[in-house]
Design an enzyme around this catalytic site. Structure first.
Site, PDB file in Angstrom:
ATOM      1  N   GLY A  25      40.714  15.470  36.713  1.00 24.12           N
ATOM      2  CA  GLY A  25      40.577  14.070  36.371  1.00 24.12           C
ATOM      3  C   GLY A  25      41.022  13.132  37.466  1.00 24.12           C
ATOM      4  O   GLY A  25      40.576  11.982  37.525  1.00 24.12           O
ATOM      5  N   SER A  26      41.897  13.603  38.365  1.00 23.71           N
ATOM      6  CA  SER A  26      42.361  12.768  39.472  1.00 23.71           C
ATOM      7  C   SER A  26      41.364  12.721  40.619  1.00 23.71           C
ATOM      8  O   SER A  26      41.452  11.856  41.478  1.00 23.71           O
ATOM      9  CB  SER A  26      43.714  13.287  39.988  1.00 23.71           C
ATOM     10  OG  SER A  26      44.707  13.202  38.995  1.00 23.71           O
ATOM     11  N   SER A  29      46.929  12.079  42.455  1.00 27.91           N
ATOM     12  CA  SER A  29      47.413  13.091  41.502  1.00 27.91           C
ATOM     13  C   SER A  29      48.110  12.359  40.375  1.00 27.91           C
ATOM     14  O   SER A  29      49.142  11.717  40.599  1.00 27.91           O
ATOM     15  CB  SER A  29      48.375  14.073  42.170  1.00 27.91           C
ATOM     16  OG  SER A  29      49.076  14.842  41.205  1.00 27.91           O
ATOM     17  N   THR A  65      50.488  17.939  41.574  1.00 23.47           N
ATOM     18  CA  THR A  65      49.357  18.860  41.663  1.00 23.47           C
ATOM     19  C   THR A  65      49.461  19.730  42.911  1.00 23.47           C
ATOM     20  O   THR A  65      49.537  19.228  44.034  1.00 23.47           O
ATOM     21  CB  THR A  65      48.029  18.082  41.683  1.00 23.47           C
ATOM     22  OG1 THR A  65      47.979  17.217  40.546  1.00 23.47           O
ATOM     23  CG2 THR A  65      46.844  19.035  41.660  1.00 23.47           C
ATOM     24  N   GLU A 125      37.092  20.305  28.290  1.00 22.32           N
ATOM     25  CA  GLU A 125      38.513  20.113  27.997  1.00 22.32           C
ATOM     26  C   GLU A 125      38.780  19.629  26.577  1.00 22.32           C
ATOM     27  O   GLU A 125      39.770  20.041  25.965  1.00 22.32           O
ATOM     28  CB  GLU A 125      39.127  19.139  29.003  1.00 22.32           C
ATOM     29  CG  GLU A 125      39.144  19.695  30.425  1.00 22.32           C
ATOM     30  CD  GLU A 125      40.027  18.892  31.356  1.00 22.32           C
ATOM     31  OE1 GLU A 125      41.220  18.718  31.054  1.00 22.32           O
ATOM     32  OE2 GLU A 125      39.514  18.418  32.397  1.00 22.32           O
ATOM     33  N   HIS A 131      13.888  21.018  41.625  1.00 19.41           N
ATOM     34  CA  HIS A 131      13.515  21.983  42.658  1.00 19.41           C
ATOM     35  C   HIS A 131      14.094  23.367  42.377  1.00 19.41           C
ATOM     36  O   HIS A 131      13.861  24.287  43.157  1.00 19.41           O
ATOM     37  CB  HIS A 131      13.985  21.497  44.030  1.00 19.41           C
ATOM     38  CG  HIS A 131      13.263  20.272  44.499  1.00 19.41           C
ATOM     39  ND1 HIS A 131      12.179  20.322  45.348  1.00 19.41           N
ATOM     40  CD2 HIS A 131      13.446  18.959  44.206  1.00 19.41           C
ATOM     41  CE1 HIS A 131      11.744  19.089  45.573  1.00 19.41           C
ATOM     42  NE2 HIS A 131      12.494  18.250  44.894  1.00 19.41           N
ATOM     43  N   LYS A 175      48.378  27.663  35.042  1.00 15.00           N
ATOM     44  CA  LYS A 175      49.407  27.073  35.903  1.00 15.00           C
ATOM     45  C   LYS A 175      50.712  27.857  35.816  1.00 15.00           C
ATOM     46  O   LYS A 175      51.427  28.025  36.815  1.00 15.00           O
ATOM     47  CB  LYS A 175      49.632  25.612  35.519  1.00 15.00           C
ATOM     48  CG  LYS A 175      48.504  24.672  35.919  1.00 15.00           C
ATOM     49  CD  LYS A 175      48.825  23.237  35.546  1.00 15.00           C
ATOM     50  CE  LYS A 175      47.727  22.280  35.981  1.00 15.00           C
ATOM     51  NZ  LYS A 175      48.031  20.881  35.600  1.00 15.00           N
TER      52      LYS A 175
END
Length: 360
Positions: free
Chosen positions: A60-61, A102, A107, A239, A255, A349
């Site tokens: 999102g950042s 961030s 981040t 999300e 294409h 994370k």
């Protein structure tokens, strides 16, 4: 068979205990707040001499940088690159403006790419709510834009996007009148009233699209300034609804992607394509929407065409963004899923933190 009735107001507090809905309601006002807040930061005069811009960010950042780049591609004289890596491009030099964005300020990828630049000759700007990134800006005296809206990073997109737009107006690369934030916010307020939970499904486009996407693979198409908005829809479906979604861009998709509608049949019949369209797209691109629709129909793929509202590009982008945010929210509720947490990302994370070996 889904059980959720989106017109039953009682289900919202039940399925959305963290109140993600509040952040959707905040979008129109957030844009104005972000602009006013950004006006309080003054940039050094020599920042106007830069020849290229690199925006560092993730998720999102980062998408705010992509949105800005697509918004001003036809008027900005300097290239804008958004990078989602642990390192920066080799072309970064003293004529480059590096914007580290961030929401959390912590981040991993953004910190890794920005920290080696602390003593570099490039110009620097930091956008963060706090964390190590904000500390670096204060310590080294870089311009710092505080993202002061408390929310999941994805819900803070209006803050990062409009803050970047203000920065580029200050730099002289974007005309404030042409940006037309006033019209964009008016359109946002109008759209929000039309797709809020109080509006019944028969009159609510967001609820209707969510029902079309329910149980289907969501594919979002866009073009020009709406190309990144299509990506935003994809991310929000990922999300908020915790569902599969993909996006593609006109005219490139004609294409390649259009040759892939035929097999396997099961996927074709279980897919719904949403095409985001604007009245001021290139005439040849607009023709492609109808032709692509006919090809999809022939292949047995359901689709919807959504016309973004507003005259300016910014208004169209924001109106399509708020529609996508509400659609993904309703889709989450149709699946009986809390739209707020993103457990898979948090688990990833945590595993990365447990494997915190030194970078090579």
């Amino acid at each position: 068979m889904k059980q959720t009735d989106l017109d039953n107001i009682a289900i919202y507090s039940l399925l959305d205990p963290s109140d993600m809905l509040r952040h959707l309601h905040d979008i129109p006002q957030l844009c104005l707040h972000a602009w006013e807040k950004a006006e309080q930061v003054s940039l050094p005069d020599d920042y106007r001499q830069i020849k290229k811009v690199v925006i560092l960010g993730m998720g999102g950042s980062a998408i705010g940088g992509d949105l800005l780049s697509s918004l001003i591609a036809d008027e900005c004289p300097v290239p804008i690159i958004t990078t989602r890596e642990y390192t920066v491009p080799a072309f970064v030099d003293e004529q480059t403006l590096v914007i580290a964005s961030s929401y959390s300020g912590t981040t991993e990828e953004t910190l890794s790419s920005f920290e080696p630049l602390l003593n570099h000759a490039c110009r620097k700007i930091v956008m963060a709510s706090g964390g190590k990134l904000a500390q670096m800006a204060k310590e080294f005296g870089f311009p710092l834009y505080i993202l002061d809206y408390q929310s999941p990073p994805r819900a803070a997109l209006p803050v990062s996007f409009i803050t970047l737009a203000n920065i580029f107006c200050q730099l002289g690369f974007l005309d404030e009148k042409q940006l037309n934030l006033t019209e964009a916010c008016q359109i946002l307020h109008q759209e929000e009233r039309l797709i809020d939970i109080s509006v019944p499904e028969k009159d609510n486009v967001a609820k209707q699209i969510a029902n079309k996407l329910y149980g289907k693979l969501s594919i979002i198409y866009g073009a020009e300034h709406l190309s990144v908005v299509a990506g935003r829809w994809r991310l929000q479906i990922n999300e908020n609804a915790k569902a599969w979604a993909f996006s593609a861009i006109f005219p490139e998709l004609n294409h390649n992607a259009t040759t892939g509608y035929e097999v396997p049949n099961g996927i074709s019949q279980s897919t719904h394509v949403v095409m985001l369209r604007g009245h001021n797209l290139h005439p040849r691109v607009k023709i492609r929407y109808d032709i692509t629709g006919r090809i999809l129909e022939k292949a047995g793929v359901q689709y919807s065409i959504i016309d973004a509202k507003g005259h300016s590009k910014l208004a169209q982008m924001l109106s399509a963004i708020i529609l996508g945010d509400y659609t993904s929210y309703y889709l989450a509720l149709l699946y009986g899923i809390d739209p707020y947490p993103i457990k898979a990302v948090e688990d990833l994370k945590a595993e990365l933190a447990n494997n915190n070996r030194p970078l090579a």
